[in-house]
Write an enzyme that holds these catalytic residues in place. Structure first.
Site, short mmCIF file in Angstrom:
data_model
loop_
_atom_site.label_atom_id
_atom_site.label_comp_id
_atom_site.label_asym_id
_atom_site.label_seq_id
_atom_site.Cartn_x
_atom_site.Cartn_y
_atom_site.Cartn_z
N ASP A 71 10.49 -4.74 -8.69
CA ASP A 71 10.76 -6.09 -8.21
C ASP A 71 9.53 -6.59 -7.45
O ASP A 71 9.09 -5.94 -6.49
CB ASP A 71 11.98 -6.06 -7.28
CG ASP A 71 12.30 -7.43 -6.70
OD1 ASP A 71 11.60 -8.41 -6.98
OD2 ASP A 71 13.28 -7.51 -5.92
N GLU A 97 -14.72 6.07 4.74
CA GLU A 97 -14.06 7.30 4.31
C GLU A 97 -14.20 7.45 2.79
O GLU A 97 -13.57 8.32 2.19
CB GLU A 97 -12.60 7.31 4.71
CG GLU A 97 -11.75 6.18 4.18
CD GLU A 97 -10.31 6.26 4.65
OE1 GLU A 97 -9.51 6.92 3.97
OE2 GLU A 97 -9.99 5.68 5.71
N CYS A 155 -9.52 5.64 8.71
CA CYS A 155 -9.73 4.22 8.99
C CYS A 155 -10.25 3.95 10.40
O CYS A 155 -10.57 2.80 10.72
CB CYS A 155 -8.42 3.45 8.76
SG CYS A 155 -7.80 3.57 7.07
N THR A 163 -1.12 -0.54 -2.50
CA THR A 163 -1.80 -0.65 -1.20
C THR A 163 -3.29 -0.38 -1.35
O THR A 163 -3.96 -0.03 -0.38
CB THR A 163 -1.20 0.30 -0.15
OG1 THR A 163 -1.44 1.66 -0.54
CG2 THR A 163 0.30 0.08 -0.01
N SER A 212 3.02 8.73 7.88
CA SER A 212 1.88 7.94 8.35
C SER A 212 2.34 6.75 9.18
O SER A 212 1.72 6.41 10.21
CB SER A 212 1.05 7.46 7.16
OG SER A 212 -0.19 6.95 7.59
N HIS A 272 -4.84 -2.57 12.90
CA HIS A 272 -5.29 -1.97 11.65
C HIS A 272 -4.26 -2.34 10.59
O HIS A 272 -3.05 -2.27 10.82
CB HIS A 272 -5.40 -0.45 11.78
CG HIS A 272 -5.55 0.24 10.47
ND1 HIS A 272 -6.53 -0.10 9.57
CD2 HIS A 272 -4.83 1.24 9.89
CE1 HIS A 272 -6.42 0.66 8.50
NE2 HIS A 272 -5.40 1.47 8.66
N LYS A 282 5.26 -4.35 11.68
CA LYS A 282 5.97 -3.25 12.33
C LYS A 282 5.35 -2.93 13.68
O LYS A 282 6.05 -2.67 14.68
CB LYS A 282 5.95 -2.01 11.44
CG LYS A 282 6.71 -2.12 10.14
CD LYS A 282 6.54 -0.86 9.30
CE LYS A 282 7.22 -0.96 7.95
NZ LYS A 282 8.69 -0.98 8.07
N ASN A 305 -5.88 -3.14 1.25
CA ASN A 305 -6.38 -2.20 2.25
C ASN A 305 -7.86 -1.93 2.05
O ASN A 305 -8.29 -1.51 0.97
CB ASN A 305 -5.59 -0.88 2.13
CG ASN A 305 -5.84 0.04 3.31
OD1 ASN A 305 -6.60 -0.28 4.22
ND2 ASN A 305 -5.18 1.19 3.29
N SER A 316 -5.93 7.85 10.16
CA SER A 316 -5.05 8.98 9.89
C SER A 316 -5.74 10.29 10.21
O SER A 316 -6.95 10.41 10.19
CB SER A 316 -4.63 8.96 8.42
OG SER A 316 -3.77 7.88 8.16
#
Length: 439
Positions: free
Chosen positions: A33, A85, A117, A160, A210, A242, A251, A292, A325
């Site tokens: 979707d 990275e 990151c 992502t 994560s 970030h 979030k 990203n 991370s």
């Protein structure tokens, strides 16, 4: 002890691949979707690098734009650090490629920083101290974040992905953003939430883990910074995060909003949606169109805010949260310069995004396959069959005897022509800078 001079970002610029895929197209191919990508991740389009684009060429594009849009004297640059990275070599840093490309002084220090990151922020913090230690010398530092986020086709991480680079010039008394001089708020823990072993060219990620690590690090660093700095929620005009995907910033903001609401204990406070739209959303418009870009995601948000909101944010304080991370995170703050004309028309994010072309799903897969072929030994000698575009600062042409072959693109020629000089020592000399890069 003398007070620390005002240090911060003097100029900023970004570069992206010239093509993208719409997340609706990717959703259709994956039988998903579209709302799961558009709403669930908050991403509309995903930058897709062409086979001739890598972390070096993207970094070159951002660095060239910054230097030429701001008339930077390259002799003032005494340190160049690249946060990445997705390096192209296990030993040779991207910073050295850029050093030769830009024609910087042999006495300029160069190296790359790596911590997922967080690598770009690590570089930024290092050079801030370096510039401060040389107060009054006029020396500046160049930080470039450059990455290509790549996951397996049809994997949960595929939507992502993204690619891009952000270049920042760090100097005394900057006109764009001055860092607040408060004690550091850093949080580190050894976790396996995202990583990429040497034998893989795509990342491994435990998505839910994560997200949990990100939010824990945010709460720890924000609370620590409140205590160390004395700053409160109302002291920030905008909060930047970030952005592995824009919904993650949502979030993160929700976490801080709930902490503040609890602290206010029922006193008048804007609704969450109102607060988010005012404080965080204005910085996310470009991330929604790129995806990203790992070490540069936070700084793309900064560039986006400055470009889109200009005079409205001039003179205000912003908070910034950086996460890498593995993991390491930091919360810090700064005050945007009072005069938006100092950066108006010089960042170029919107222009770069408007000049891209859309790929269909088959073209997207073809680009991935051709990039894999071009990154194999002797791909330059054997011929990849792919013709690079001529509108880049630098193009990757393959590998010859274990050496990567790069050639200048049309952007270099255009900038050379647009900056005529009468004296030999004043010439940009871009042709000479490619002597060791040509076959």
């Amino acid at each position: 002890m003398l007070p620390r001079p005002a240090i911060g970002i003097e100029a900023i610029a970004a570069a992206f691949p010239n093509q993208y895929i719409d997340l609706g197209t990717l959703a259709e191919a994956n039988n998903v979707d579209p709302g799961k990508y558009y709403v669930g991740l908050g991403v509309n389009r995903m930058a897709v690098p062409a086979p001739h684009e890598d972390s070096v060429t993207l970094a070159a594009g951002a660095a060239f734009q910054l230097i030429h849009n701001n008339n930077v004297d390259i002799n003032d640059i005494g340190t160049l650090i690249v946060g990445t990275e997705t390096s192209v070599d296990a030993a040779k840093p991207i910073a050295v490629y850029l050093h030769g490309l830009l024609g910087l002084s042999p006495s300029c220090r160069t190296f790359d920083t790596k911590h997922a990151c967080y690598g770009g922020t690590a570089a930024l913090k290092l050079v801030a101290d370096w510039v401060a230690a040389r107060s009054g010398s006029g020396k500046k530092a160049l930080v470039v974040t450059t990455d290509i986020a790549r996951y397996e086709v049809e994997s949960p991480g595929e939507p992502t992905q993204g690619a891009g680079a952000v270049a920042m010039l760090v100097a005394e008394n900057p006109s764009l953003l001055t860092f607040d001089d408060f004690p550091e708020a850093v949080y580190t823990q050894n976790v396996m939430d995202f990583w990429r072993p040497h034998y893989l060219n795509t990342a491994v990620v435990l998505g839910h883990t994560s997200i949990e690590c990100y939010l824990e690090a945010l709460e720890q660093t924000y609370s620590q910074y409140q205590e160390l700095s004395g700053l409160k929620w109302d002291d920030y005009r905008h909060l930047l995060f970030h952005v592995p995907f824009p919904k993650m910033a949502y979030k993160g903001f929700k976490l801080l909003y709930d902490l503040e609401a609890k602290h206010r204990n029922g006193n008048p406070f804007p609704s969450f949606e109102e607060a988010f739209a005012h404080s965080a959303e204005p910085a996310l418009w470009a991330n929604r169109q790129v995806g990203n870009i790992y070490s540069g995601s936070l700084y793309l948000a900064l560039a986006s805010l400055l470009e889109r909101r200009g005079p409205e944010v001039a003179g205000t304080r912003i908070g910034l949260f950086s996460y890498g991370s593995g993991s390491c995170a930091e919360f810090f703050s700064g005050r945007i310069g009072p005069d938006a004309s100092a950066w108006a028309g010089k960042i170029g994010v919107g222009e770069a995004l408007n000049n891209r072309r859309e790929l269909n799903y088959e073209q997207y897969l073809q680009f991935r396959e051709e990039a894999d072929l071009l990154n194999q030994e002797d791909s330059y000698l054997n011929g990849s069959g792919f013709k690079p575009a001529d509108d880049r600062a630098l193009s990757f042409h393959g590998i010859r005897h274990h050496e990567r072959v790069y050639k200048p693109g049309g952007l270099v020629k255009h900038l050379e022509a647009s900056h005529p000089a009468t004296k030999e020592e004043e010439r940009p000399g871009l042709d000479k800078r490619f002597d060791d890069l040509r076959p």
